[in-house]
Design an enzyme around this catalytic site. Structure first.
Site, PDB file in Angstrom:
ATOM      1  N   HIS A  17       0.842  -1.205   0.000  1.00  0.00           N
ATOM      2  CA  HIS A  17       0.000   0.000   0.000  1.00  0.00           C
ATOM      3  C   HIS A  17       0.877   1.255   0.000  1.00  0.00           C
ATOM      4  CE1 HIS A  17      -3.223  -2.478   2.270  1.00  0.00           C
ATOM      5  NE2 HIS A  17      -3.669  -2.295   1.038  1.00  0.00           N
ATOM      6  N   LYS A  41     -15.844  -7.214   4.090  1.00  0.00           N
ATOM      7  CA  LYS A  41     -14.584  -7.586   4.733  1.00  0.00           C
ATOM      8  C   LYS A  41     -14.711  -7.467   6.246  1.00  0.00           C
ATOM      9  CE  LYS A  41     -11.557  -6.025   0.975  1.00  0.00           C
ATOM     10  NZ  LYS A  41     -10.412  -5.166   0.629  1.00  0.00           N
ATOM     11  N   ARG A  90      -2.140  -5.688  -8.287  1.00  0.00           N
ATOM     12  CA  ARG A  90      -1.121  -6.718  -8.079  1.00  0.00           C
ATOM     13  C   ARG A  90      -1.083  -7.707  -9.229  1.00  0.00           C
ATOM     14  NH1 ARG A  90      -3.520  -8.146  -2.344  1.00  0.00           N
ATOM     15  NH2 ARG A  90      -5.286  -7.874  -3.728  1.00  0.00           N
ATOM     16  N   SER A 127      -3.381  -7.350   2.742  1.00  0.00           N
ATOM     17  CA  SER A 127      -3.684  -7.252   4.171  1.00  0.00           C
ATOM     18  C   SER A 127      -4.208  -8.576   4.704  1.00  0.00           C
ATOM     19  CB  SER A 127      -4.709  -6.146   4.426  1.00  0.00           C
ATOM     20  OG  SER A 127      -4.181  -4.890   4.109  1.00  0.00           O
TER      21      SER A 127
END
Length: 159
Positions: A17, A41, A90, A127
């Site tokens: 990040h 999430k 990514r 994360s």
């Protein structure tokens, strides 16, 4: 002045990040790092803790501001007069996920999304993976800023 928003859950903020934030800060006059609520999430850190961690790791970037938001990111962009949203990619799965959102955001308000590819050294870092590995006793100290690592260890030790 060109203002962009780099949104995310940042639970916790990773070096991946931070790499995207630093690179975006070099491109835009002003960058707002914004943490919001994503109901899909589960969270390890509450919104205020995530804001504190982001402020700490972005403190050396003079054109970066950290803010929280609720609701649609495009509404937040309109509220703060941001012209662009910055998202890190990514790999292909991120692109597949982010592209329809970018198109919807442009449809709703005309705010453009700028994709930055993640540096190869952070391409596997998320994360969720950091939390999973850390919860199983793995060493994630190279994947998160030191201050975040300390908080992560303390939170996991507390149960």
């Amino acid at each position: 002045m060109t203002r962009a928003v780099c949104p995310g859950s940042f639970d916790p903020v990773t070096n991946g990040h931070l790499d995207i934030v630093r690179r975006a800060a070099a491109i835009f006059d002003e960058l707002v790092v914004a943490t919001g609520t994503n109901v899909s999430k589960s969270r390890l850190f509450d919104p205020e803790e995530r804001l504190e961690m982001l402020r700490e790791v972005c403190a050396d970037l003079p054109n970066v501001t950290v803010m929280g938001f609720t609701g649609l990111i495009v509404d937040f962009c309109r509220d703060i007069d941001a012209q662009a949203i910055v998202k890190g990619l990514r790999g292909g799965n991120d692109y597949e996920y982010e592209l329809p959102m970018a198109q919807m955001n442009a449809h709703l308000t005309g705010v453009e999304t700028v994709f930055l590819t993640t540096h190869a050294s952070w391409g596997y870092v998320s994360s969720s993976l950091v939390k999973e590995v850390a919860s199983l006793g793995g060493d994630v100290s190279a994947l998160v800023p030191p201050a975040v690592h300390g908080r992560l260890q303390a939170r996991l030790a507390a149960g």
